[in-house]
Design an enzyme around this catalytic site. Structure first.
Site, PDB file in Angstrom:
ATOM      1  N   VAL A  30      39.435   8.709   5.434  1.00 11.64           N
ATOM      2  CA  VAL A  30      39.164   7.807   4.439  1.00 11.64           C
ATOM      3  C   VAL A  30      37.958   6.983   4.681  1.00 11.64           C
ATOM      4  O   VAL A  30      37.306   6.576   3.675  1.00 11.64           O
ATOM      5  CB  VAL A  30      40.610   6.798   4.447  1.00 11.64           C
ATOM      6  N   CYS A  31      37.688   6.795   6.074  1.00 14.10           N
ATOM      7  CA  CYS A  31      36.593   5.735   6.360  1.00 14.10           C
ATOM      8  C   CYS A  31      35.212   6.456   6.081  1.00 14.10           C
ATOM      9  O   CYS A  31      34.391   5.697   5.491  1.00 14.10           O
ATOM     10  CB  CYS A  31      36.492   5.349   7.844  1.00 14.10           C
ATOM     11  N   SER A  32      35.283   7.849   6.132  1.00 15.69           N
ATOM     12  CA  SER A  32      34.130   8.655   6.037  1.00 15.69           C
ATOM     13  C   SER A  32      33.804   8.528   4.299  1.00 15.69           C
ATOM     14  O   SER A  32      32.682   8.451   3.728  1.00 15.69           O
ATOM     15  CB  SER A  32      34.045  10.052   6.325  1.00 15.69           C
TER      16      SER A  32
END
Length: 228
Positions: free
Chosen positions: A96-98
């Site tokens: 998700v962060c990517s």
């Protein structure tokens, strides 16, 4: 395996720099002295404790100091006069962060020059640089709070016993005031990209271009007659 002397020296410099900075941070950082907040964010099905002062819309954005990929200090004051969107992620090496970071990097290319997008995480600058190089993230500024935890504690985002920042979005106007805040309810979920981007576009002053100052490249300039 032999490594070039220059690479060894460079690695030694970065390790020494980080060790000094981290040691200095460790001497001054005491989580027991920080305000704690519960029942705001979940990891899975359990609430986590957030350390630091919570900030709210309408307040002046706290100053903070983080570092870039070269361990050079970067502060909020460096973006004075800009409308700033801060995308906060736990770790760039998670799915998700990517996606969140790459989404804002793509959107940044479409925004006017008076808007700056920052991504801040507690990843080490080495890891951030590797990620940005691999994913071609070059339209936003990716910064690390791993040295002083100054950003996380100033904005109430540091997750107790994890050492990570919780997922969040802030928009700060060109007067330094917080005009938008989203603490994502579960750190495994995405933020509301469309709402944050709409807010930052609405907040930034419209750049007015004087049409008289522009030169129409399609028209030929008049030829000046030579003096007789």
């Amino acid at each position: 395996m032999n490594f070039p002397t220059s690479n060894i020296a460079l690695c030694a410099f970065f390790i020494a720099s980080f060790t000094i900075a981290f040691t200095s941070h460790s001497d001054n950082f005491d989580s027991k002295k920080l305000k704690s907040t519960q029942n705001l964010v979940k990891a899975g099905d359990k609430y986590v404790t957030l350390l630091g002062e919570q900030v709210n819309v309408g307040e002046q954005a706290p100053q903070f100091k983080v570092v870039d990929k070269n361990f050079a200090p970067v502060t909020l004051a460096d973006f004075q006069g800009q409308t700033v969107l801060i995308s906060v992620v736990p770790s760039l090496d998670t799915g998700v962060c990517s996606i969140q970071t790459k989404r804002f990097n793509e959107e940044a290319a479409k925004l006017p020059e008076n808007i700056t997008i920052l991504t801040i995480s507690n990843d080490l600058p080495f890891a951030q640089k590797r990620f940005c190089d691999a994913e071609k993230v070059d339209n936003i500024k990716v910064l690390s709070d791993s040295v002083w935890r100054d950003f996380g504690t100033s904005y109430g985002l540091l997750i107790k016993d994890m050492g990570l920042l919780t997922r969040a979005i802030f928009v700060i106007n060109n007067q330094g005031k917080i005009v938008y805040k989203e603490l994502v309810a579960n750190i495994s979920q995405h933020p509301n990209y469309d709402k944050a981007l709409a807010k930052v576009r609405y907040t930034a002053p419209v750049i007015v271009i004087d049409p008289e100052a522009e030169v129409d490249a399609t028209k030929e300039l008049p030829v000046k007659e030579t003096e007789k």
